[in-house]
Design a protein around this motif. Structure first.
Motif, PDB file in Angstrom:
ATOM      1  N   GLU A   1       7.030   5.054  -2.905  1.00  0.00           N
ATOM      2  CA  GLU A   1       6.673   3.641  -3.068  1.00  0.00           C
ATOM      3  C   GLU A   1       6.701   2.905  -1.726  1.00  0.00           C
TER       4      GLU A   1
ATOM      5  N   GLN B   1       3.624   3.823   0.032  1.00  0.00           N
ATOM      6  CA  GLN B   1       2.545   3.057  -0.597  1.00  0.00           C
ATOM      7  C   GLN B   1       2.483   1.652  -0.003  1.00  0.00           C
ATOM      8  N   ASP B   2       3.615   0.991   0.079  1.00  0.00           N
ATOM      9  CA  ASP B   2       3.674  -0.370   0.637  1.00  0.00           C
ATOM     10  C   ASP B   2       3.234  -0.389   2.096  1.00  0.00           C
TER      11      ASP B   2
ATOM     12  N   TYR C   1      -0.434   4.579  -5.280  1.00  0.00           N
ATOM     13  CA  TYR C   1       0.646   5.550  -5.461  1.00  0.00           C
ATOM     14  C   TYR C   1       0.074   6.957  -5.613  1.00  0.00           C
TER      15      TYR C   1
ATOM     16  N   THR D   1      10.858   6.234   0.314  1.00  0.00           N
ATOM     17  CA  THR D   1      10.307   6.696  -0.957  1.00  0.00           C
ATOM     18  C   THR D   1       8.777   6.700  -0.920  1.00  0.00           C
TER      19      THR D   1
END
Length: 90
Positions: free
Chosen positions: A30, A33-34, A40, A28
Motif C-alpha cells: 500500500e 501504491q501511494d 494496488y 507495505t
C-alpha cells in the motif's frame, strides 16, 4: 505474432530482492501504491506477481523503496552459447 519473451528466473530474483527490501524497510504494498500512483494490482504484479514488468515500473518501485536500481538488478545472468555473429560469416 511471437510470444513475449519473459525471463522468469531473473524476474523471480528481482521480485525476491524487492520484497526483501520492502520488508527490511517496513514498506507495505500500500505504501508503494501511494508513492508510485500505481493501482494496488499493478504494485502486486511488479513486486509479488509472475508476469513481466516494465523497466519504468521497476524504477518507480525502486524509488518508492528508496533504493537504487543497481541493488535490485545486481546479479549474474546465464549467457547462452550463441553461434558466431553475422559479421564473422563474411
Amino acid at each position: 505474432m511471437a510470444e513475449q519473451y519473459i525471463d522468469k528466473e531473473s524476474l523471480t530474483i528481482i521480485r525476491e530482492k524487492l520484497w526483501a527490501i520492502a520488508n527490511a524497510k517496513s514498506i507495505t504494498l500500500e505504501d508503494i501504491q501511494d508513492r508510485t500512483g500505481f493501482s494496488y494490482s499493478q504494485v502486486y504484479r511488479i513486486v509479488r506477481g509472475d508476469n513481466n514488468m516494465s523497466v519504468s515500473g521497476l524504477i518507480a518501485v525502486c524509488k518508492a523503496l528508496e533504493t537504487q536500481l543497481v541493488e535490485v538488478v545486481a546479479f549474474k545472468i546465464k549467457i547462452p552459447k550463441f553461434p558466431p555473429t553475422r559479421k564473422n560469416f563474411r
